[in-house]
Scaffold this motif. Structure first.
Motif, PDB file in Angstrom:
ATOM      1  N   ARG A 155     -11.657  -2.927   6.580  1.00 46.58           N
ATOM      2  CA  ARG A 155     -10.239  -2.565   6.471  1.00 46.58           C
ATOM      3  C   ARG A 155     -10.133  -1.380   5.523  1.00 46.58           C
ATOM      4  O   ARG A 155     -10.597  -1.448   4.384  1.00 46.58           O
ATOM      5  CB  ARG A 155      -9.466  -3.765   5.944  1.00 46.58           C
ATOM      6  N   GLU A 208       1.677  -6.147  10.651  1.00 41.20           N
ATOM      7  CA  GLU A 208       0.857  -7.284  10.257  1.00 41.20           C
ATOM      8  C   GLU A 208       1.702  -8.380   9.628  1.00 41.20           C
ATOM      9  O   GLU A 208       2.785  -8.116   9.112  1.00 41.20           O
ATOM     10  CB  GLU A 208      -0.237  -6.854   9.283  1.00 41.20           C
ATOM     11  N   TYR A 218      -7.861  10.113   6.317  1.00 35.45           N
ATOM     12  CA  TYR A 218      -8.707   9.199   7.092  1.00 35.45           C
ATOM     13  C   TYR A 218      -9.936   9.938   7.631  1.00 35.45           C
ATOM     14  O   TYR A 218     -11.055   9.437   7.519  1.00 35.45           O
ATOM     15  CB  TYR A 218      -7.920   8.578   8.247  1.00 35.45           C
ATOM     16  N   ARG A 274       1.225 -11.045   6.651  1.00 36.57           N
ATOM     17  CA  ARG A 274       0.313 -11.203   5.526  1.00 36.57           C
ATOM     18  C   ARG A 274       0.467 -12.581   4.928  1.00 36.57           C
ATOM     19  O   ARG A 274       1.506 -12.907   4.382  1.00 36.57           O
ATOM     20  CB  ARG A 274       0.563 -10.113   4.504  1.00 36.57           C
ATOM     21  N   LEU A 294      -7.617   2.002   3.954  1.00 38.34           N
ATOM     22  CA  LEU A 294      -6.302   2.590   3.745  1.00 38.34           C
ATOM     23  C   LEU A 294      -6.474   4.093   3.616  1.00 38.34           C
ATOM     24  O   LEU A 294      -7.475   4.563   3.078  1.00 38.34           O
ATOM     25  CB  LEU A 294      -5.661   2.050   2.467  1.00 38.34           C
ATOM     26  N   SER A 340      -3.090   2.115   7.621  1.00 34.73           N
ATOM     27  CA  SER A 340      -4.056   1.034   7.493  1.00 34.73           C
ATOM     28  C   SER A 340      -4.859   0.981   8.786  1.00 34.73           C
ATOM     29  O   SER A 340      -4.285   1.036   9.876  1.00 34.73           O
ATOM     30  CB  SER A 340      -3.305  -0.284   7.267  1.00 34.73           C
ATOM     31  N   TRP A 350      -0.600   4.940   0.223  1.00 37.43           N
ATOM     32  CA  TRP A 350      -1.514   4.597   1.309  1.00 37.43           C
ATOM     33  C   TRP A 350      -0.657   4.195   2.519  1.00 37.43           C
ATOM     34  O   TRP A 350      -0.296   3.041   2.674  1.00 37.43           O
ATOM     35  CB  TRP A 350      -2.447   3.456   0.918  1.00 37.43           C
ATOM     36  N   GLN A 398     -10.521   2.930  -1.137  1.00 41.25           N
ATOM     37  CA  GLN A 398      -9.814   2.888   0.143  1.00 41.25           C
ATOM     38  C   GLN A 398     -10.343   1.798   1.064  1.00 41.25           C
ATOM     39  O   GLN A 398      -9.740   1.499   2.078  1.00 41.25           O
ATOM     40  CB  GLN A 398      -9.877   4.251   0.829  1.00 41.25           C
ATOM     41  N   PRO A 420       0.806  -1.224   0.000  1.00 40.09           N
ATOM     42  CA  PRO A 420       0.000   0.000   0.000  1.00 40.09           C
ATOM     43  C   PRO A 420       0.843   1.280   0.000  1.00 40.09           C
ATOM     44  O   PRO A 420       0.498   2.252  -0.662  1.00 40.09           O
ATOM     45  CB  PRO A 420      -0.839  -0.118   1.276  1.00 40.09           C
TER      46      PRO A 420
END
Length: 157
Positions: free
Chosen positions: A113, A147, A122, A149, A115, A70, A67, A97, A62
């Protein structure tokens, strides 16, 4: 919603390999599962046609697209009706987003979720998607710090 697929052990092993790296050459896949390359290719075509393989995408970091934040938003509706759920999920799915949206059980109605480029982005996003919508009772935002992934290719990692 769960879909039942008629898969054998070869199919499941093939899907596991493709899930880890969809760019693996068919001859390598065939060797790994013990089939010929043409048989493996036919299985891949079949798995696509029955929907077991939904698509193949590039997993882009991202941050590479700007972005940098998150978030996971836990959201509660004023009233949970089928029509409202369908409308909101369709509306959120159209927004670039919103990368994941799940209708869930428990204290919240949705886990979403998002971004964002920064906190100002935001704030604008949640104002448009949630605060201005009378169907939304409340929402709580969790900022993702880190995170693991699962879908990241082992070769790319």
């Amino acid at each position: 919603m769960t879909t039942k697929f008629d898969l054998d052990d070869f199919d499941r092993r093939l899907l596991e390999l493709l899930k880890n790296d969809a760019r693996t050459p068919v001859p390598d896949l065939a060797d790994a599962i013990g089939l010929s390359a043409p048989a493996c290719y036919r299985r891949i075509r079949r798995l696509r046609s029955i929907g077991a393989i939904e698509g193949e995408v590039a997993v882009v970091a991202p941050g590479a697209l700007g972005w940098n934040l998150s978030m996971i938003v836990l959201l509660t509706l004023e009233r949970e009706g089928n029509r409202t759920i369908r409308e909101l999920m369709a509306q959120w799915a159209e927004h670039p987003q919103v990368v994941e949206c799940a209708h869930v059980t428990g204290d919240y109605d949705f886990a979403i979720r998002l971004l964002a480029r920064d906190m100002e982005d935001y704030a604008d996003l949640v104002q448009r998607l949630f605060s201005d919508d009378d169907r939304v009772r409340q929402f709580k935002t969790l900022v993702v710090i880190g995170e693991a992934r699962q879908h990241r290719s082992k070769k790319a990692a």
